[in-house]
Design a protein around this motif. Structure first.
Motif, short mmCIF file in Angstrom:
data_model
loop_
_atom_site.label_atom_id
_atom_site.label_comp_id
_atom_site.label_asym_id
_atom_site.label_seq_id
_atom_site.Cartn_x
_atom_site.Cartn_y
_atom_site.Cartn_z
N THR A 180 41.68 -17.81 19.62
CA THR A 180 40.36 -17.91 20.26
C THR A 180 40.04 -16.60 20.95
O THR A 180 40.93 -15.91 21.46
N ASP A 181 38.76 -16.28 20.94
CA ASP A 181 38.28 -15.11 21.68
C ASP A 181 36.90 -15.44 22.24
O ASP A 181 36.45 -16.58 22.17
N ARG A 182 36.23 -14.45 22.79
CA ARG A 182 34.92 -14.71 23.42
C ARG A 182 33.90 -15.26 22.44
O ARG A 182 32.99 -15.97 22.82
N MET A 183 34.04 -14.90 21.18
CA MET A 183 33.05 -15.32 20.19
C MET A 183 33.36 -16.70 19.62
O MET A 183 32.67 -17.17 18.74
N GLY A 184 34.42 -17.32 20.08
CA GLY A 184 34.81 -18.61 19.53
C GLY A 184 36.25 -18.54 19.10
O GLY A 184 37.15 -18.45 19.93
N GLY A 185 36.48 -18.52 17.81
CA GLY A 185 37.85 -18.43 17.32
C GLY A 185 37.89 -18.10 15.85
O GLY A 185 36.86 -18.12 15.17
N GLN A 186 39.08 -17.81 15.39
CA GLN A 186 39.22 -17.43 13.99
C GLN A 186 40.57 -17.92 13.46
O GLN A 186 41.60 -17.76 14.12
N LEU A 187 40.52 -18.49 12.27
CA LEU A 187 41.74 -18.90 11.59
C LEU A 187 42.28 -17.67 10.86
O LEU A 187 41.55 -17.00 10.15
N THR A 188 43.55 -17.36 11.09
CA THR A 188 44.15 -16.21 10.42
C THR A 188 45.35 -16.66 9.61
O THR A 188 46.04 -17.60 9.99
N ILE A 189 45.57 -15.99 8.49
CA ILE A 189 46.74 -16.27 7.65
C ILE A 189 47.46 -14.95 7.46
O ILE A 189 46.90 -14.00 6.94
N LYS A 190 48.69 -14.90 7.92
CA LYS A 190 49.52 -13.71 7.69
C LYS A 190 50.62 -14.11 6.72
O LYS A 190 51.43 -14.97 7.02
N ALA A 191 50.61 -13.48 5.56
CA ALA A 191 51.62 -13.78 4.54
C ALA A 191 52.27 -12.46 4.12
O ALA A 191 51.84 -11.82 3.16
N PRO A 192 53.29 -12.02 4.86
CA PRO A 192 53.86 -10.69 4.61
C PRO A 192 54.47 -10.51 3.22
O PRO A 192 54.63 -9.38 2.76
N ASN A 193 54.81 -11.61 2.55
CA ASN A 193 55.45 -11.48 1.24
C ASN A 193 54.51 -11.76 0.07
O ASN A 193 54.94 -11.78 -1.08
N ALA A 194 53.22 -11.96 0.36
CA ALA A 194 52.27 -12.32 -0.70
C ALA A 194 52.17 -11.25 -1.79
O ALA A 194 52.02 -11.55 -2.96
N LYS A 195 52.26 -9.98 -1.38
CA LYS A 195 52.07 -8.88 -2.33
C LYS A 195 53.37 -8.38 -2.94
O LYS A 195 53.39 -7.49 -3.77
N VAL A 196 54.50 -8.95 -2.50
CA VAL A 196 55.80 -8.44 -2.93
C VAL A 196 56.27 -9.16 -4.20
O VAL A 196 56.44 -10.37 -4.18
N PRO A 197 56.47 -8.43 -5.28
CA PRO A 197 56.97 -9.08 -6.49
C PRO A 197 58.37 -9.64 -6.26
O PRO A 197 59.15 -9.06 -5.51
N MET A 198 58.66 -10.76 -6.87
CA MET A 198 59.99 -11.36 -6.74
C MET A 198 60.88 -10.78 -7.83
O MET A 198 60.79 -11.18 -8.99
N VAL A 199 61.69 -9.81 -7.46
CA VAL A 199 62.58 -9.23 -8.47
C VAL A 199 64.00 -9.15 -7.92
O VAL A 199 64.22 -9.11 -6.72
N ASN A 200 64.95 -9.13 -8.83
CA ASN A 200 66.34 -8.89 -8.48
C ASN A 200 66.99 -8.11 -9.61
O ASN A 200 66.31 -7.69 -10.55
N ASP A 201 68.29 -7.91 -9.52
CA ASP A 201 68.97 -7.07 -10.52
C ASP A 201 68.90 -7.64 -11.93
O ASP A 201 69.09 -6.92 -12.90
N ASP A 202 68.64 -8.96 -12.04
CA ASP A 202 68.56 -9.58 -13.36
C ASP A 202 67.15 -9.59 -13.94
O ASP A 202 66.93 -10.00 -15.07
N SER A 203 66.16 -9.16 -13.14
CA SER A 203 64.78 -9.17 -13.62
C SER A 203 64.62 -8.15 -14.74
O SER A 203 65.37 -7.17 -14.82
N PRO A 204 63.62 -8.37 -15.62
CA PRO A 204 63.38 -7.40 -16.70
C PRO A 204 63.14 -6.00 -16.13
O PRO A 204 62.62 -5.85 -15.03
#
Length: 194
Positions: free
Chosen positions: A85-109
């Motif tokens: 909430t702030d003076r203007m009312g409020g805002q819903l926020t979504i923080k997804a730090p891993n959304a842009k990170v490809p899921m890879v490991n040593d076995d990935s192509p």
């Protein structure tokens, strides 16, 4: 458990919104468009009973149900939905730090592992010059063919960037690679950084 977390404020705000819907039992559905890419966007949508997909995972909260898209779920690790909430009312926020990170490991192509390093380590550095690089192909002998774009195209420093920066990083981190080459035509110099 890992995954997405709704703060008390977010849950209260969403419950209030959902209570105003004209049908009962409406929940929300969380999904990411283009997960694992630089263009990933985390989205929340109303989800009436029956609108969820069979493979969605149900996450019941005290006041409503959350349906989590199965493809998006790995990318929602450590995600937080908050209502500030702030003076203007409020805002819903979504923080997804891993959304842009490809899921890879040593076995990935091989191409996925190269793209992962380009997106997470190489391109953030090139972005300061308005540039980017992407993988075109991996050819015989373990040579990655890359294409520069944006401010890198036509830049006089591109050979140095390629050999000293990108090639060293990729060859050190991905054992199958022996070298990188550039396919970009650097005679087009309109947007060049140097």
């Amino acid at each position: 458990m890992a995954g997405i977390h709704f703060t008390e404020g977010a849950e209260k705000y969403l419950a209030d919104l959902l209570s105003k819907q004209d049908s009962s039992g409406v929940g929300i559905r969380v999904f990411i468009t283009q997960p694992g890419t630089p263009y990933a966007e985390t989205c929340i949508a109303y989800c009436k009973p029956g609108e969820e997909k069979p493979e969605d995972r149900l996450m019941p909260l005290d006041s409503f149900n959350v349906w989590i898209d199965s493809v998006s779920e790995p990318f929602l690790d450590d995600a937080v939905v908050d209502y500030a909430t702030d003076r203007m009312g409020g805002q819903l926020t979504i923080k997804a730090p891993n959304a842009k990170v490809p899921m890879v490991n040593d076995d990935s192509p091989l191409n996925e592992r190269i793209n992962y390093l380009l997106q997470t380590e190489i391109n953030p550095g090139l972005a300061s010059h308005g540039g980017e690089v992407k993988l075109v192909d991996v050819v015989e002998g373990g040579v990655a063919i890359l294409q520069f774009g944006g401010g890198c195209q036509g830049c006089g420093m591109v050979d140095v960037t390629l050999k000293e920066g990108i090639e060293k990083t990729l060859v050190a981190r991905i054992p199958e690679l022996t070298a990188v080459r550039d396919v970009t035509d650097h005679t087009v110099t309109e947007n060049a950084y140097y």
